[in-house]
Scaffold this motif. Structure first.
Motif, short mmCIF file in Angstrom:
data_model
loop_
_atom_site.label_atom_id
_atom_site.label_comp_id
_atom_site.label_asym_id
_atom_site.label_seq_id
_atom_site.Cartn_x
_atom_site.Cartn_y
_atom_site.Cartn_z
N ALA A 130 0.82 -1.21 0.00
CA ALA A 130 0.00 0.00 0.00
C ALA A 130 0.86 1.26 0.00
CB ALA A 130 -0.93 0.00 1.21
N VAL A 131 2.01 1.22 0.67
CA VAL A 131 2.86 2.41 0.77
C VAL A 131 3.75 2.55 -0.47
CG1 VAL A 131 4.68 3.52 2.10
CG2 VAL A 131 2.82 2.36 3.27
N VAL A 132 4.40 1.46 -0.86
CA VAL A 132 5.30 1.51 -2.01
C VAL A 132 4.52 1.65 -3.30
CG1 VAL A 132 7.06 0.23 -3.29
CG2 VAL A 132 7.08 0.21 -0.80
N GLY A 133 3.38 0.96 -3.41
CA GLY A 133 2.57 1.04 -4.61
C GLY A 133 3.01 0.06 -5.67
N HIS A 134 2.29 0.06 -6.77
CA HIS A 134 2.54 -0.88 -7.86
C HIS A 134 3.77 -0.48 -8.68
CE1 HIS A 134 1.81 -3.60 -11.19
NE2 HIS A 134 1.79 -2.59 -12.03
N ARG A 135 4.18 0.76 -8.59
CA ARG A 135 5.24 1.26 -9.47
C ARG A 135 6.54 0.48 -9.30
NH1 ARG A 135 8.13 2.87 -12.89
NH2 ARG A 135 8.78 4.98 -13.43
N LEU A 136 6.92 0.22 -8.07
CA LEU A 136 8.17 -0.47 -7.80
C LEU A 136 7.95 -1.82 -7.14
CD1 LEU A 136 10.43 2.47 -6.55
CD2 LEU A 136 10.48 1.33 -8.76
N SER A 137 6.77 -2.40 -7.29
CA SER A 137 6.51 -3.71 -6.72
C SER A 137 7.17 -4.78 -7.59
CB SER A 137 5.01 -3.96 -6.62
OG SER A 137 4.40 -3.87 -7.89
N LEU A 138 7.69 -5.81 -6.95
CA LEU A 138 8.44 -6.86 -7.62
C LEU A 138 7.76 -8.20 -7.39
CD1 LEU A 138 11.96 -5.70 -6.38
CD2 LEU A 138 11.05 -5.36 -8.68
N THR A 139 7.92 -9.11 -8.33
CA THR A 139 7.34 -10.43 -8.17
C THR A 139 8.07 -11.20 -7.08
OG1 THR A 139 8.81 -11.37 -9.84
CG2 THR A 139 6.71 -10.50 -10.61
N PRO A 140 7.35 -11.99 -6.28
CA PRO A 140 8.03 -12.78 -5.23
C PRO A 140 9.08 -13.71 -5.79
CG PRO A 140 5.64 -12.74 -4.89
CD PRO A 140 5.89 -12.12 -6.23
N THR A 141 8.83 -14.29 -6.98
CA THR A 141 9.81 -15.19 -7.58
C THR A 141 11.12 -14.47 -7.89
OG1 THR A 141 8.00 -16.47 -8.57
CG2 THR A 141 10.21 -16.81 -9.46
N ALA A 142 11.01 -13.27 -8.49
CA ALA A 142 12.22 -12.52 -8.83
C ALA A 142 12.98 -12.10 -7.56
CB ALA A 142 11.85 -11.28 -9.65
N VAL A 143 12.25 -11.70 -6.53
CA VAL A 143 12.90 -11.29 -5.28
C VAL A 143 13.61 -12.48 -4.64
CG1 VAL A 143 12.48 -10.44 -2.95
CG2 VAL A 143 11.31 -9.40 -4.87
N PHE A 144 12.95 -13.63 -4.61
CA PHE A 144 13.54 -14.81 -3.98
C PHE A 144 14.79 -15.25 -4.73
CE2 PHE A 144 13.92 -19.40 -3.31
CZ PHE A 144 13.94 -19.44 -1.92
N ILE A 145 14.72 -15.27 -6.07
CA ILE A 145 15.89 -15.67 -6.86
C ILE A 145 17.03 -14.67 -6.66
CG2 ILE A 145 16.74 -15.94 -9.23
CD1 ILE A 145 14.02 -17.06 -9.98
#
Length: 393
Positions: A333-348
């Motif tokens: 909610a704070v960061v927003g969709h602009r810089l949201s990352l997929t969980p798969t990409a973050v985990f890798i």
């Protein structure tokens, strides 16, 4: 009788034309096949060269981590703190003075944080063997399943203690094993490397903050034409602004998480609650893996502190609830969709940079992935890759 012979002769005269066409087509087909093989060979060479380049870059990043880690951290810190310097510049405060003050405040905060967590951490690590034995007794009150293993251990001990006769004139060889404590290893091996990295990070952060827009103006000279220069300026400004907002927001969220977790553990009578709150906030910079590590540590602390298993598991359960609320509700909610990352990409990314740089890579993985995302958004040739790491709405 002559007519059929003439027709037959005529037919024999007309038939060689298709054969000639076939013979003429074979050289073209052979040339086409040679070109196809040549293209496949060139493609294989490009793939091999790209693979070797990636391996070489990965090896360089791994081997040069003592230099690259402080440089990366300095770039991220300068992006985080640059709005303060630009704000002070509006009131005609010299950038060098503001940068020096900001870096001094940062260093003071770092020293205070180290003093806050160093003593509890050292005490907890020194007591860890005894605490693990205590947890072992609580979890395995009945050791029937381990009786065979204990018997094997006793037999090995008896075999080791057995005296075997030595040949005449042979003296026994005495082997002494020197044990190095983790504190001595930390002081002799890790502390010099850490001190050098800290100096590089602090000095480079100061220079990046004090240079201000000068570095941005120098970057524009890399463009070969007006279009490339505009793209470089747009990329630099976008990366500086968006990365500053993202890092500042995530830092505030993790600081609040530290306070909330520390207060919750205080209510649960966990020893050193705010120490564990600080650890939870720091490791939250490494999504998924960091909270998993904190959950395991809190479960271990709960088993050490309480005799009842249900009460012991209360601390990690409360932490999981707080982390899920932060990760699934507050941060998006704070960061927003602009810089949201997929969980798969973050985990890798976390796994990859942990493998390359250890704990430092674990904490820097998400900011580095954010930089890659901003880069992909502003470079047309990389926009297709952005769909792989951007979370869909």
């Amino acid at each position: 009788m002559s007519r059929p012979i003439t027709e037959s002769a005529g037919s024999h005269i007309d038939n060689p034309a298709p054969a000639a066409t076939t013979l003429a087509a074979k050289p073209d087909e052979l040339a086409y096949n040679r070109q196809a093989r040549s293209r496949k060979l060139e493609k294989s060479k490009v793939i091999l060269l790209a693979t070797l380049t990636i391996l070489a870059v990965g090896l360089f990043i791994h081997q040069a981590q003592e230099i690259l880690i402080p440089i990366t951290l300095a770039c991220l810190l300068s992006s985080l703190l640059s709005p303060i310097v630009r704000w002070a510049k509006r009131y005609h405060v010299p950038q060098a003075l503001t940068s020096a003050i900001v870096v001094m405040i940062l260093m003071t905060s770092f020293v205070l944080a180290i003093n806050l967590i160093a003593e509890p951490a050292a005490r907890w690590v020194n007591q860890l063997p005894d605490q693990l034995r205590l947890v072992h007794k609580k979890l395995y009150a009945v050791k029937g399943s381990l009786s065979d293993l204990q018997a094997v251990g006793d037999e090995v001990s008896q075999l080791a203690d057995a005296q075997f006769p030595l040949p005449e004139g042979t003296a026994p060889i005495v082997v002494e094993i020197e044990e190095t404590s983790w504190m001595e290893s930390l002081i002799t091996d890790d502390l010099p490397v850490f001190s050098g990295s800290l100096v590089i990070c602090v000095v480079l952060t100061f220079f990046l903050l004090a240079s201000g827009d000068h570095f941005l103006r120098q970057v524009t000279k890399l463009g070969t034409n007006w279009s490339n220069k505009r793209m470089l300026v747009r990329l630099s400004k976008s990366m500086r602004q968006e990365l500053s907002v993202y890092l500042g927001t995530i830092s505030i969220i993790n600081a609040c998480l530290s306070i909330v977790v520390g207060f919750a553990l205080y209510l649960l009578d966990i020893p050193n609650p705010f120490f564990w709150g600080v650890i939870a906030g720091l490791l939250n910079f490494a999504p998924y893996i960091g909270p998993m590590v904190v959950t395991v540590l809190l479960a271990l602390v709960g088993l050490i502190t309480f005799d009842n298993l249900g009460t012991a598991m209360l601390a990690p359960a409360v932490f999981v609830v707080i982390t899920l609320l932060e990760g699934q509700v507050i941060t998006p909610a704070v960061v927003g969709h602009r810089l949201s990352l997929t969980p798969t990409a973050v985990f890798i990314a976390v796994v990859f940079w942990t493998w390359l740089w250890g704990i430092a890579g674990t904490l820097l993985a998400t900011p580095i992935l954010t930089v890659v995302k901003i880069l992909c958004e502003n470079v047309p040739a990389l926009r297709g890759f952005n769909y792989l790491i951007e979370r869909s709405s």
